[in-house]
Scaffold this motif. Structure first.
Motif, PDB file in Angstrom:
ATOM      1  N   LYS A  25       1.026  -1.339  -0.028  1.00 48.32           N
ATOM      2  CA  LYS A  25       0.008   0.051   0.068  1.00 48.32           C
ATOM      3  C   LYS A  25       0.759   1.209  -0.064  1.00 48.32           C
ATOM      4  N   THR A  26       2.144   0.997   0.605  1.00 49.33           N
ATOM      5  CA  THR A  26       2.861   2.477   0.774  1.00 49.33           C
ATOM      6  C   THR A  26       3.456   2.521  -0.691  1.00 49.33           C
ATOM      7  N   VAL A  27       3.853   1.555  -1.416  1.00 47.01           N
ATOM      8  CA  VAL A  27       4.419   1.682  -2.608  1.00 47.01           C
ATOM      9  C   VAL A  27       3.439   2.264  -3.675  1.00 47.01           C
ATOM     10  N   MET A  28       2.172   1.604  -3.533  1.00 44.85           N
ATOM     11  CA  MET A  28       1.082   2.320  -4.331  1.00 44.85           C
ATOM     12  C   MET A  28       0.890   3.830  -3.919  1.00 44.85           C
ATOM     13  N   ALA A  29       0.949   4.213  -2.690  1.00 47.21           N
ATOM     14  CA  ALA A  29       0.912   5.511  -2.432  1.00 47.21           C
ATOM     15  C   ALA A  29       1.708   6.392  -2.858  1.00 47.21           C
ATOM     16  N   VAL A  30       3.201   6.146  -2.794  1.00 43.50           N
ATOM     17  CA  VAL A  30       4.211   6.735  -3.197  1.00 43.50           C
ATOM     18  C   VAL A  30       4.454   6.953  -4.678  1.00 43.50           C
ATOM     19  N   SER A  31       4.046   5.816  -5.411  1.00 43.59           N
ATOM     20  CA  SER A  31       3.903   5.563  -6.790  1.00 43.59           C
ATOM     21  C   SER A  31       2.975   6.723  -7.460  1.00 43.59           C
ATOM     22  N   MET A  35       3.018  10.004  -9.735  1.00 48.36           N
ATOM     23  CA  MET A  35       2.194  10.237 -11.144  1.00 48.36           C
ATOM     24  C   MET A  35       1.580  11.308 -10.985  1.00 48.36           C
ATOM     25  N   LEU A  36       0.826  11.474 -10.082  1.00 54.06           N
ATOM     26  CA  LEU A  36      -0.153  12.675  -9.764  1.00 54.06           C
ATOM     27  C   LEU A  36       0.894  13.863  -9.807  1.00 54.06           C
ATOM     28  N   GLY A  37       1.758  14.179  -9.364  1.00 52.47           N
ATOM     29  CA  GLY A  37       2.658  15.354  -9.631  1.00 52.47           C
ATOM     30  C   GLY A  37       3.125  15.644 -11.182  1.00 52.47           C
ATOM     31  N   TYR A  38       3.313  14.444 -11.719  1.00 55.44           N
ATOM     32  CA  TYR A  38       3.500  14.604 -13.116  1.00 55.44           C
ATOM     33  C   TYR A  38       2.225  14.922 -14.026  1.00 55.44           C
ATOM     34  N   LEU A  39       1.217  14.460 -13.409  1.00 56.84           N
ATOM     35  CA  LEU A  39      -0.080  14.757 -14.371  1.00 56.84           C
ATOM     36  C   LEU A  39      -0.307  16.366 -14.091  1.00 56.84           C
ATOM     37  N   LEU A  84       8.696   7.846 -14.395  1.00 56.07           N
ATOM     38  CA  LEU A  84       7.375   7.340 -14.516  1.00 56.07           C
ATOM     39  C   LEU A  84       6.942   5.868 -14.888  1.00 56.07           C
ATOM     40  N   VAL A  85       8.008   5.329 -15.794  1.00 57.88           N
ATOM     41  CA  VAL A  85       7.698   3.783 -16.059  1.00 57.88           C
ATOM     42  C   VAL A  85       7.780   3.035 -14.926  1.00 57.88           C
ATOM     43  N   VAL A  86       8.898   3.395 -14.125  1.00 56.98           N
ATOM     44  CA  VAL A  86       8.883   2.543 -12.616  1.00 56.98           C
ATOM     45  C   VAL A  86       7.826   3.004 -11.804  1.00 56.98           C
ATOM     46  N   ALA A  87       7.396   4.060 -11.739  1.00 60.69           N
ATOM     47  CA  ALA A  87       6.069   4.360 -10.966  1.00 60.69           C
ATOM     48  C   ALA A  87       4.886   3.551 -11.404  1.00 60.69           C
ATOM     49  N   VAL A  88       4.530   3.702 -12.771  1.00 59.76           N
ATOM     50  CA  VAL A  88       3.483   2.820 -13.350  1.00 59.76           C
ATOM     51  C   VAL A  88       3.650   1.316 -12.928  1.00 59.76           C
ATOM     52  N   VAL A  89       4.804   0.859 -13.109  1.00 57.70           N
ATOM     53  CA  VAL A  89       4.838  -0.741 -13.017  1.00 57.70           C
ATOM     54  C   VAL A  89       4.796  -1.047 -11.550  1.00 57.70           C
ATOM     55  N   ALA A  90       5.475  -0.278 -10.601  1.00 58.79           N
ATOM     56  CA  ALA A  90       5.303  -0.581  -9.292  1.00 58.79           C
ATOM     57  C   ALA A  90       3.880  -0.320  -8.571  1.00 58.79           C
ATOM     58  N   HIS A  91       3.113   0.722  -9.488  1.00 57.03           N
ATOM     59  CA  HIS A  91       1.527   0.880  -8.783  1.00 57.03           C
ATOM     60  C   HIS A  91       0.658  -0.203  -9.375  1.00 57.03           C
ATOM     61  N   GLY A  92       0.921  -0.664 -10.639  1.00 56.27           N
ATOM     62  CA  GLY A  92       0.339  -1.702 -11.209  1.00 56.27           C
ATOM     63  C   GLY A  92       0.574  -3.073 -10.295  1.00 56.27           C
ATOM     64  N   VAL A  93       1.676  -3.244 -10.272  1.00 56.58           N
ATOM     65  CA  VAL A  93       1.919  -4.804  -9.654  1.00 56.58           C
ATOM     66  C   VAL A  93       1.430  -4.636  -8.351  1.00 56.58           C
ATOM     67  N   THR A 195      -2.683   6.054   3.781  1.00 53.54           N
ATOM     68  CA  THR A 195      -1.787   4.918   3.907  1.00 53.54           C
ATOM     69  C   THR A 195      -0.479   5.460   4.515  1.00 53.54           C
ATOM     70  N   LEU A 196       0.107   6.712   4.086  1.00 55.01           N
ATOM     71  CA  LEU A 196       1.363   7.604   4.641  1.00 55.01           C
ATOM     72  C   LEU A 196       1.107   8.329   5.928  1.00 55.01           C
TER      73      LEU A 196
END
Length: 235
Positions: A25-31, A35-39, A84-93, A195-196
């Motif tokens: 859940k922490t990985v999901m939150a941080v990633s 992505m939100l900052g990028y958006l 971003l790719v690392v964040a997307v993969v970490a979030h999705g997994v 989560t955080l």
């Protein structure tokens, strides 16, 4: 030997954290926040299209020269892409594994839905799938040009955007994805705060208001571009 022992302990600790529900859940939150900052930055950049062709094209060129002369051409942009790719993969997994863990813990579906579960909460999984499919299409459309309608013109992003949103399917795909994004952000921002450890009973109202405002801002900001093309404001 001592160095190997420390490395093994760190590796074991990392594995233990990742295997835990809290860790995922922490990985999901941080990633998600990355992505939100990028958006937010991406939306602000997109709005430059309303200032004309040269302004938008110069902005796109600036992204590729960012960091020069210390960095070479497009290095900074590729660094952002890798993050971003690392964040997307970490979030999705992590989302997928948490979903599977939830299903195993509850093998039979509830007879009745939880009365206080919001529409955004119930559609988080499907929203994530929609956004992932959209991301692939978006890259093929406006980055590589493989799925671009008409002739993709390298170095002319303004014209490429106009081409895409001059088609009915380009508008449908984009607006559908943006609506899914709004719902995803609305629930995800609040969940990340919980989560955080930022959330509390006294802050819940502020966090939910912030999540709603942020989701609305992103939705309106991103949708304004295809609407601008459809109405002739951007042409």
């Amino acid at each position: 030997m001592a160095l190997a022992t420390r490395t093994d302990r760190r590796s074991s600790m990392t594995r233990t954290i990742w295997d835990s529900t809290v860790g995922k859940k922490t990985v999901m939150a941080v990633s998600g926040l990355i992505m939100l900052g990028y958006l937010v930055a991406h939306m602000i950049g997109n709005l430059k299209i309303f200032f004309g062709t040269s302004s938008f094209n110069e902005y796109a060129h600036w992204l590729r020269t960012l960091g020069e002369p210390i960095l070479h051409y497009e290095w900074a942009l590729w660094l952002v892409r890798v993050v971003l790719v690392v964040a997307v993969v970490a979030h999705g997994v992590s989302a997928y594994q948490l979903s599977r863990r939830d299903i195993k813990a509850r093998p039979t579906r509830y007879v009745h839905k939880k009365p206080r579960t919001s529409y955004a909460t119930r559609t988080m999984r499907w929203g994530g799938v929609i956004l992932l499919l959209f991301l692939v299409w978006h890259i093929l459309d406006l980055t590589t040009g493989h799925a671009h309608p008409g002739g993709f013109e390298q170095g002319r992003p303004y014209q490429n955007v106009v081409d895409t949103f001059s088609t009915w399917y380009g508008n449908v795909v984009y607006i559908t994805a943006v609506l899914a994004l709004g719902l995803h952000v609305r629930h995800g921002f609040w969940s990340a705060a919980q989560t955080l450890g930022v959330g509390s009973r006294s802050r819940d109202r502020l966090l939910k208001t912030s999540a709603n405002a942020l989701a609305l801002l992103l939705t309106v900001g991103f949708v304004s571009v295809p609407v601008g093309v459809m109405t002739g404001l951007v042409s």
